[in-house]
Motif scaffolding. Structure first.
Motif, mmCIF file in Angstrom:
data_model
loop_
_atom_site.group_PDB
_atom_site.id
_atom_site.type_symbol
_atom_site.label_atom_id
_atom_site.label_comp_id
_atom_site.label_asym_id
_atom_site.label_seq_id
_atom_site.Cartn_x
_atom_site.Cartn_y
_atom_site.Cartn_z
ATOM 1 N N GLY A 95 0.802 -1.202 0.000
ATOM 2 C CA GLY A 95 0.000 0.000 0.000
ATOM 3 C C GLY A 95 0.843 1.262 0.000
ATOM 4 N N GLN A 96 0.208 2.368 -0.358
ATOM 5 C CA GLN A 96 0.910 3.641 -0.473
ATOM 6 C C GLN A 96 1.107 4.337 0.866
ATOM 7 O OE1 GLN A 96 2.041 3.880 -3.339
ATOM 8 N NE2 GLN A 96 0.571 3.954 -5.014
ATOM 9 N N GLY A 97 0.401 3.870 1.894
ATOM 10 C CA GLY A 97 0.503 4.509 3.191
ATOM 11 C C GLY A 97 1.843 4.284 3.859
ATOM 12 N N GLY A 98 2.096 5.054 4.917
ATOM 13 C CA GLY A 98 3.386 4.984 5.582
ATOM 14 C C GLY A 98 3.682 3.656 6.242
ATOM 15 N N THR A 99 2.661 2.947 6.672
ATOM 16 C CA THR A 99 2.908 1.682 7.360
ATOM 17 C C THR A 99 3.217 0.544 6.399
ATOM 18 O OG1 THR A 99 0.522 1.351 7.451
ATOM 19 C CG2 THR A 99 1.589 2.241 9.419
ATOM 20 N N GLY A 100 2.937 0.715 5.124
ATOM 21 C CA GLY A 100 3.336 -0.273 4.127
ATOM 22 C C GLY A 100 2.644 -1.609 4.240
ATOM 23 N N GLU A 101 1.401 -1.603 4.657
ATOM 24 C CA GLU A 101 0.686 -2.880 4.727
ATOM 25 C C GLU A 101 0.482 -3.434 3.327
ATOM 26 O OE1 GLU A 101 -0.433 -0.005 5.846
ATOM 27 O OE2 GLU A 101 -2.459 0.411 5.131
ATOM 28 N N TYR B 32 9.543 -0.333 13.460
ATOM 29 C CA TYR B 32 8.918 -1.352 12.628
ATOM 30 C C TYR B 32 7.405 -1.175 12.703
ATOM 31 C CZ TYR B 32 9.077 -3.342 17.327
ATOM 32 O OH TYR B 32 9.005 -3.524 18.684
ATOM 33 N N TYR B 33 6.710 -2.008 11.949
ATOM 34 C CA TYR B 33 5.256 -1.981 11.932
ATOM 35 C C TYR B 33 4.734 -3.386 12.197
ATOM 36 C CZ TYR B 33 6.377 2.297 9.409
ATOM 37 O OH TYR B 33 6.901 3.510 9.041
ATOM 38 N N LEU B 34 3.589 -3.435 12.834
ATOM 39 C CA LEU B 34 2.948 -4.712 13.140
ATOM 40 C C LEU B 34 1.514 -4.685 12.632
ATOM 41 C CD1 LEU B 34 4.301 -4.936 16.773
ATOM 42 C CD2 LEU B 34 4.994 -6.427 14.889
ATOM 43 N N PHE B 35 1.042 -5.853 12.225
ATOM 44 C CA PHE B 35 -0.289 -5.952 11.625
ATOM 45 C C PHE B 35 -0.991 -7.214 12.110
ATOM 46 C CE2 PHE B 35 0.863 -2.767 8.488
ATOM 47 C CZ PHE B 35 2.216 -2.965 8.291
ATOM 48 N N TRP B 36 -2.300 -7.130 12.100
ATOM 49 C CA TRP B 36 -3.134 -8.313 12.229
ATOM 50 C C TRP B 36 -4.003 -8.410 10.976
ATOM 51 C CZ3 TRP B 36 -3.146 -12.371 15.422
ATOM 52 C CH2 TRP B 36 -2.464 -12.258 16.648
ATOM 53 N N ILE B 49 -5.912 -4.467 11.633
ATOM 54 C CA ILE B 49 -5.379 -3.382 12.441
ATOM 55 C C ILE B 49 -3.871 -3.294 12.234
ATOM 56 C CG2 ILE B 49 -4.885 -4.708 14.546
ATOM 57 C CD1 ILE B 49 -6.353 -2.421 16.090
ATOM 58 N N ARG B 50 -3.328 -2.097 12.437
ATOM 59 C CA ARG B 50 -1.897 -1.877 12.252
ATOM 60 C C ARG B 50 -1.368 -1.061 13.427
ATOM 61 N NH1 ARG B 50 -3.251 1.637 7.121
ATOM 62 N NH2 ARG B 50 -5.231 0.653 7.572
ATOM 63 N N GLN B 51 -0.091 -1.230 13.701
ATOM 64 C CA GLN B 51 0.530 -0.513 14.816
ATOM 65 C C GLN B 51 1.933 -0.075 14.399
ATOM 66 O OE1 GLN B 51 -0.640 -0.096 18.274
ATOM 67 N NE2 GLN B 51 1.145 1.207 18.484
ATOM 68 N N GLU B 52 2.243 1.169 14.648
ATOM 69 C CA GLU B 52 3.603 1.674 14.405
ATOM 70 C C GLU B 52 4.384 1.585 15.713
ATOM 71 O OE1 GLU B 52 2.767 5.355 11.612
ATOM 72 O OE2 GLU B 52 1.058 4.675 12.805
ATOM 73 N N ALA B 53 5.561 1.025 15.671
ATOM 74 C CA ALA B 53 6.308 0.745 16.896
ATOM 75 C C ALA B 53 6.676 2.006 17.665
ATOM 76 C CB ALA B 53 7.565 -0.056 16.562
ATOM 77 N N TYR B 54 6.829 3.097 16.982
ATOM 78 C CA TYR B 54 7.235 4.322 17.679
ATOM 79 C C TYR B 54 6.054 5.005 18.380
ATOM 80 C CZ TYR B 54 5.456 6.759 13.515
ATOM 81 O OH TYR B 54 4.685 7.220 12.492
ATOM 82 N N LYS B 55 4.860 4.493 18.135
ATOM 83 C CA LYS B 55 3.682 5.042 18.807
ATOM 84 C C LYS B 55 3.370 4.201 20.039
ATOM 85 C CE LYS B 55 1.348 7.239 14.900
ATOM 86 N NZ LYS B 55 0.097 7.309 14.105
ATOM 87 N N ALA B 97 10.794 -1.028 9.403
ATOM 88 C CA ALA B 97 10.637 0.329 8.895
ATOM 89 C C ALA B 97 11.822 0.734 8.029
ATOM 90 C CB ALA B 97 10.487 1.316 10.040
ATOM 91 N N TRP B 98 12.880 -0.069 8.066
ATOM 92 C CA TRP B 98 14.062 0.202 7.252
ATOM 93 C C TRP B 98 13.705 -0.103 5.816
ATOM 94 C CZ3 TRP B 98 18.214 2.847 7.109
ATOM 95 C CH2 TRP B 98 19.296 2.495 6.301
ATOM 96 N N THR B 99 13.866 0.842 4.907
ATOM 97 C CA THR B 99 13.306 0.712 3.565
ATOM 98 C C THR B 99 14.340 0.389 2.507
ATOM 99 O OG1 THR B 99 13.488 3.095 3.280
ATOM 100 C CG2 THR B 99 11.380 2.231 4.072
ATOM 101 N N GLN B 100 15.374 -0.337 2.870
ATOM 102 C CA GLN B 100 16.340 -0.756 1.872
ATOM 103 C C GLN B 100 16.694 -2.216 2.117
ATOM 104 O OE1 GLN B 100 19.772 1.764 1.673
ATOM 105 N NE2 GLN B 100 18.591 3.642 1.512
ATOM 106 N N GLY B 101 17.317 -2.807 1.121
ATOM 107 C CA GLY B 101 17.848 -4.157 1.307
ATOM 108 C C GLY B 101 16.807 -5.230 1.475
ATOM 109 N N GLY B 102 15.673 -5.073 0.840
ATOM 110 C CA GLY B 102 14.677 -6.132 0.889
ATOM 111 C C GLY B 102 13.789 -6.111 2.106
#
Lengths: 113, 118
Positions: A95-101, B32-36, B49-55, B97-102
């Motif tokens: 997705g385009q959002g910041g969380t990248g789901e 990082y990010y977490l999802f269900w 639902i989604r969660q950002e680790a820094y929040k 959350a690191w956006t390089q290297g796969g």
């Protein structure tokens, strides 16, 4: 609706035959993924793409190849299908959002006899 | 490599009751990010639902909420007022959350099958 279409949705084939699964997206997303889902294993990444002609391997890439000649299509090929590749295959886009789901297609069930 | 563990292969709950699904993860990263995700019998994967680790604030979406414990690397999902339509496989997932290297990929747990009893 993320505009992802997988084809075919169901396929039965025989061991040793080549199989290609197609993922088509309509929203110009850069990242596309192929996962397989098996009972007791969850979803495991096969290959992914980060642009046209840019692909990389996931954790279960052996026996699979991919191609992405245009943004909207990401193809998964089993050069010589084996029974261990019987699975449900999911295509996804980031997705385009910041969380990248990820947003997923409806899945393709492949049975290799 | 990051791993995600869902220790409950199956759970059941009575309709209208509350249930909590567990998820732990292993990472050396701080961002990082977490999802269900929910997968009903239709097989469609649905982001719950989604969660950002820094929040620090726990994410909520209607009857779904999470208990995010960063130090413990725990990310449980609470479903309140369970409904028959909540019956599904639930998958926990992690993304760096690191956006390089796969790193632009999700790592999934093996899932928890939730049954809702009428």
């Amino acid at each position: 609706d993320a505009g992802i279409t997988q084809s075919p949705r169901h396929k039965v084939t025989e061991t040793g035959t080549p199989v290609t699964l197609r993922c088509h997206q309509t929203e110009n997303h850069r990242y596309m993924y192929w996962y397989r889902q098996d009972p007791g294993h969850g979803l495991r990444l096969i290959h992914y793409s980060y642009g046209v002609k840019d692909t990389d391997k996931g954790e279960v890439s052996d026996g699979y190849s991919v191609s992405r000649s245009k943004t909207e299509d990401f193809l998964l090929t089993l050069e010589s299908a084996t029974s261990s590749q019987t699975s449900v295959y999911f295509c996804a886009i980031k997705g385009q959002g910041g969380t990248g789901e990820l947003f997923f297609g409806e899945g393709s069930r492949l049975t290799v006899l | 490599a990051q791993t995600v563990t869902q220790s409950q292969p199956e759970m059941s709950v009575q309709e209208a009751e509350t249930v909590t699904l567990s998820c732990t993860y292993d990472t050396s990263e701080s961002d990082y990010y977490l999802f269900w995700y929910k997968q009903p019998p239709s097989r469609q994967m649905i982001l719950v639902i989604r969660q950002e680790a820094y929040k620090q604030q726990n994410a909520t979406e209607n009857r779904f909420s999470v208990n995010f414990q960063k130090a413990a690397k725990s990310f449980s999902l609470k479903i309140s007022d369970s409904q028959l339509g909540d019956a599904a496989m639930y998958f926990c997932a992690y993304r760096s959350a690191w956006t390089q290297g796969g790193s632009e990929k999700l790592v999934f747990g093996k899932g928890t099958k939730l049954t809702v009893n009428p």
